[in-house]
Enzyme design. Structure first.
Site, short mmCIF file in Angstrom:
data_model
loop_
_atom_site.label_atom_id
_atom_site.label_comp_id
_atom_site.label_asym_id
_atom_site.label_seq_id
_atom_site.Cartn_x
_atom_site.Cartn_y
_atom_site.Cartn_z
N ASP A 184 32.74 39.49 29.89
CA ASP A 184 34.01 38.05 30.30
C ASP A 184 34.93 37.76 30.47
OD1 ASP A 184 34.75 39.71 28.40
OD2 ASP A 184 34.02 39.23 26.64
N ASP A 228 34.93 41.62 14.00
CA ASP A 228 33.63 40.64 13.45
C ASP A 228 32.23 41.00 14.15
OD1 ASP A 228 33.51 39.46 15.73
OD2 ASP A 228 34.42 37.38 15.03
N HIS A 258 31.70 40.83 16.95
CA HIS A 258 31.09 40.37 18.48
C HIS A 258 30.84 41.25 19.40
CE1 HIS A 258 35.74 39.17 18.96
NE2 HIS A 258 35.29 39.89 19.79
N GLU A 282 30.35 35.30 19.48
CA GLU A 282 30.85 35.71 18.46
C GLU A 282 29.11 35.28 16.74
OE1 GLU A 282 33.89 36.19 17.44
OE2 GLU A 282 35.33 34.26 18.40
C1 GLP Z 1 37.56 40.41 23.19
C2 GLP Z 1 36.96 40.62 23.76
C3 GLP Z 1 35.48 41.99 23.79
C4 GLP Z 1 36.97 42.79 22.74
C5 GLP Z 1 37.19 42.89 21.50
C6 GLP Z 1 37.32 43.74 21.15
O1 GLP Z 1 37.24 39.74 21.71
N1 GLP Z 1 36.16 39.63 24.42
O2 GLP Z 1 35.14 42.10 24.58
O3 GLP Z 1 35.48 43.78 23.25
O4 GLP Z 1 37.68 42.55 22.19
O5 GLP Z 1 38.98 44.30 21.27
P1 GLP Z 1 39.62 45.28 21.15
O6 GLP Z 1 39.30 46.89 21.77
O7 GLP Z 1 40.25 45.51 21.94
O8 GLP Z 1 39.36 46.28 19.78
#
Ligand code: GLP
Length: 263
Positions: free
Chosen positions: A70, A140, A142, A147
Site C-alpha cells: 500500500d 482493527d 486491517h 479496513e
Molecule cells: C498500516 C499499514 C498496514 C500495517 C499496519 C500495522 O496501517 N497500512 O499495512 O500492517 O499499519 O502497522 P504496525 O506494524 O506499525 O502495527
C-alpha cells in the site's frame, strides 16, 4: 492456517526472516521469486535480519521482484512517511543486489488512481502472481489498508482510512490525526489471498483482539484479516504478547503442533 508463536518480537522476526530466506533460496525456477511486502513497525525486525543475511552473502535478492501492499494517497516519495521512503530506508537501500527496476510500489502521487491500481494488478499477473506475501495487520484487523467491511474479494484500489487508523498512525505525523492522509492506495484482500503463500506478522498486546479474530473468529468482513482462514497456505507468525485473547486450547494447540518451529 498455521500459527507460529514465538516468545518475543525478536524471535518472531528471526523466524519470519529465516522462512522468507529459505523460500527465496529454494526458488530454482527460471523466473523471479515474487515477494509481497508490508510497511509498519511489525516488519522492521524482519527487514533488519533479511539485510544482515544479504550482506553476509547468505541471501541474494538479484532474482527477487517485490510488490508493496500500500501507499498513502497524496504523499510524494520523498516524504519521510511515504511507504516508498520507508521501504528504501528500512530495506532496499541496504541490500547489495536488489535491482531498482524490480521494486514495485503504488504511486501515491498518481493523477489517475484507478489506472494506477489496475496497472499494478496487471503487473502482478504478468509475473504469474505473488509467491509469498508478507503482511502485518492493524489493531482493527486491517490487512494492507483494507479496513473493516472492505470486501473480502477486493482488488487493488483506493481506500478511505478510518478515524481509528488515522489516530493509530498519527504517531508518525506529529500525533495529529488530521495530518495522516485520509486515503491510500492498497492491494485488495483478494490480491493478497491469490498469493501462493501468505505470512502475516502479529505482535504486541495491542494486536491481541485482532489475532483472536483472525484465528478463532468466523470469516467476516469486519475483520478483513480473517479471510486468511480460507487460504490454503497462510501462516501467522506472532509473539506471546499478541496471544492474550486466544482461548487456552487454541494457544496450546498451536504451541504443540508447531513446537519444532520454536526458537
Ligand atoms: C498500516 C499499514 C498496514 C500495517 C499496519 C500495522 O496501517 N497500512 O499495512 O500492517 O499499519 O502497522 P504496525 O506494524 O506499525 O502495527
Amino acid at each position: 492456517m498455521r500459527v507460529v508463536i514465538q516468545e518475543n518480537y525478536e524471535k518472531m522476526c528471526k523466524w519470519a526472516a529465516d522462512y522468507i530466506a529459505a523460500k527465496i533460496n529454494a526458488h530454482k525456477e527460471d523466473r523471479p521469486f515474487v515477494l509481497g511486502l508490508p510497511t509498519g513497525s511489525s516488519p522492521i525486525g524482519v527487514y533488519k535480519e533479511l539485510v544482515r543475511k544479504n550482506r553476509a552473502g547468505e541471501l541474494s535478492f538479484s532474482n527477487v521482484v517485490t510488490f508493496n501492499m500500500d501507499e498513502y494517497l497524496g504523499l510524494p516519495r520523498e516524504h519521510d512517511q511515504s511507504y516508498w521512503y520507508f521501504m528504501h530506508d528500512n530495506l532496499f537501500d541496504h541490500l547489495t543486489d536488489m535491482k531498482p527496476e524490480n521494486i514495485n510500489i503504488l504511486n501515491g502521487m498518481t493523477d489517475d488512481p484507478e489506472a494506477e491500481c489496475a496497472a499494478y494488478e496487471a503487473k502482478i499477473a504478468s509475473y504469474g502472481g505473488i509467491d509469498l506475501f508478507m503482511g502485518g495487520i492493524g489493531v482493527d484487523g486491517h490487512l494492507a489498508f483494507n479496513e473493516p467491511f472492505t470486501s473480502l474479494s477486493s482488488r487493488t484500489g483506493v481506500r478511505a482510512l478510518t478515524t481509528d487508523t488515522r489516530i493509530v498512525n498519527s504517531r508518525f505525523f506529529g500525533n495529529d490525526p488530521e495530518k495522516v492522509p485520509a486515503y491510500a492506495l492498497s492491494v485488495g484482500i483478494g490480491t493478497v489471498t491469490d498469493s501462493k503463500e501468505v505470512l502475516v506478522l502479529i505482535n504486541g498486546h495491542n494486536k491481541a483482539r485482532a489475532l483472536a479474530a483472525t484465528v478463532e473468529g468466523g470469516v467476516s468482513q469486519k475483520w478483513t484479516c480473517s479471510a486468511l482462514q480460507l487460504h490454503p497456505a497462510a501462516i501467522i507468525a506472532c509473539d506471546e504478547a499478541a496471544c492474550g485473547e486466544l482461548t487456552v486450547d487454541a494457544y496450546k494447540y498451536f504451541l504443540d503442533i508447531e513446537k519444532e518451529e520454536r526458537l
